[in-house]
Scaffold this active site. Sequence first.
Site, PDB file in Angstrom:
ATOM      1  N   ASN A   1       0.884  -1.174   0.000  1.00 30.69           N
ATOM      2  CA  ASN A   1       0.000   0.000   0.000  1.00 30.69           C
ATOM      3  C   ASN A   1       0.920   1.222   0.000  1.00 30.69           C
ATOM      4  OD1 ASN A   1      -1.774   2.066   0.477  1.00 30.69           O
ATOM      5  ND2 ASN A   1      -2.716   1.133   2.300  1.00 30.69           N
TER       6      ASN A   1
ATOM      7  N   ARG B   1      -2.472  -2.093  -3.547  1.00 32.01           N
ATOM      8  CA  ARG B   1      -3.685  -1.309  -3.356  1.00 32.01           C
ATOM      9  C   ARG B   1      -3.602  -0.087  -4.266  1.00 32.01           C
ATOM     10  NH1 ARG B   1      -4.878   3.455   0.720  1.00 32.01           N
ATOM     11  NH2 ARG B   1      -7.052   3.718   0.215  1.00 32.01           N
TER      12      ARG B   1
ATOM     13  N   HIS C   1     -12.792   2.983  -0.478  1.00 37.11           N
ATOM     14  CA  HIS C   1     -12.873   1.926   0.548  1.00 37.11           C
ATOM     15  C   HIS C   1     -13.557   0.656   0.015  1.00 37.11           C
ATOM     16  CE1 HIS C   1     -13.056   5.200   3.944  1.00 37.11           C
ATOM     17  NE2 HIS C   1     -11.803   4.800   3.768  1.00 37.11           N
TER      18      HIS C   1
ATOM     19  N   ARG D   1     -11.916  15.644   7.166  1.00 35.80           N
ATOM     20  CA  ARG D   1     -12.637  15.947   5.920  1.00 35.80           C
ATOM     21  C   ARG D   1     -14.076  16.331   6.219  1.00 35.80           C
ATOM     22  NH1 ARG D   1     -11.011  10.518   2.757  1.00 35.80           N
ATOM     23  NH2 ARG D   1      -9.433  10.173   4.343  1.00 35.80           N
TER      24      ARG D   1
ATOM     25  N   GLU E   1      -8.269  -5.200   4.656  1.00 39.47           N
ATOM     26  CA  GLU E   1      -8.081  -4.900   3.236  1.00 39.47           C
ATOM     27  C   GLU E   1      -6.878  -5.633   2.661  1.00 39.47           C
ATOM     28  OE1 GLU E   1      -8.673  -0.919   4.748  1.00 39.47           O
ATOM     29  OE2 GLU E   1      -9.393  -0.321   2.784  1.00 39.47           O
TER      30      GLU E   1
END
Length: 398
Positions: free
Chosen positions: A7, A90, A180, A241, A384
Amino acid sequence: MKIFVVNAGSSSLKYQLIDMENEQVLAKGLCERIGVSGAISHKAADGRTYSADTAMPTHSEAFEAVVYALTKSEAKVIDSFDEISAIGHRIVQGGSIFPESCLITPDVLSKIEELGALAPLHNPAHVLAIRACIKTFGEEIPQIAVFDTSFHQTMPAKAYMYPIPYEYYEKYGVRRYGAHGTSHRFVSDRVAVLEGKDKRQIKIITCHLGNGCSITAIKDGVCVDTSMGFTPLDGFMMGTRSGTVDPSALTYIAEKENLSPADVNRICNKESGMLGISGVSNDNRDIAAAAEAGNKRAQLAVDMQRYEILKFVGSYIAAMNGVDAIAFTGGIGENDPGLRKTVCESLEFVGVKLDEEKNQLRGQEVKISTEDSRVNVYVIPTNEELAIARDTLAIISK
Ligand code: ADP
């Protein structure tokens, strides 16, 4: 068979080595400050650790440090990188091009690079990492791309289009892509297993609540809507965010404060959300502690986030004409019983009944609804990396 999962960001690189015989993590680690200085911290499954400051002018040196950590350091877990069958990456943005994971060919690599226009902070870094892998590990080892957006490619146009002039979709690909997706897929697959049902026959809402947050509606085994949009800024408030804000409020502030589009982007991505409202922190634990101590803005942040989550869940129940199961995941979803309770209490109208005792459990897979709840509610730790490793294995086994 061992799969190496990567990742990569522009200055960091997280990795895991997973043995697919038993799906166990053999080692994991992180390279940081790539391009600036360089440091690696590495941990083997048995607890041995290795860390070092090593010059990492590019991702290639970072991968060389990883090879050393895996094969030679005091926390080594293999003798040679040749023991690794494939590398899974990823990839944040797959646009409308990649509805599923795939083998990285030169053509795929150039498409990932082109999609950098939609994910300027992420895709260019992924490309650097893939090229560095080719340089460090050679062309023989298969590299697989697993996209955060793929799972959401099944959304119908009515869910992914924004009601702005159509030409912006045609010219620039402006639409909802979501994010996601690997987590939502992993968690919803697990829900179907726990429900003992074919995933094509149930309606699931997955709430991925971490630093970034998104909620996804999954019907007949596919995503039908998701809260993140053109970028991972859309949806509801997150650590830093904003989620959705009236665009006119932003243009108004920009005019008043003489801000550029880049300034507005920075403010909405880095200075808003839980941090912007609480003024305390972007971390849920700090905010909860401040709220507990009587900080009104921290309490407001908590209340706002829970209310927005509830509204998304409610709207997706309507979008799917019902729901069979709801799942919470991510750092907050897995560890915040208070948030889960607030959300579930307002879902009593669809028959959600929370098991208060089970809801106290943190960070583990558990059904937190009662036996007579009409909708089953679960906490499912996401994974993940394992999802990426599974896709990688599936593709190289073909
Ligand atoms: P990322 O999106 O970066 O992967 P995580 O999924 O790790 O983030 O989630 C980070 C969030 O999870 C932080 O807001 C953190 O406060 C929250 N979190 C982690 N552990 C706990 C806990 N025990 N209780 C409450 N919140 C927690």
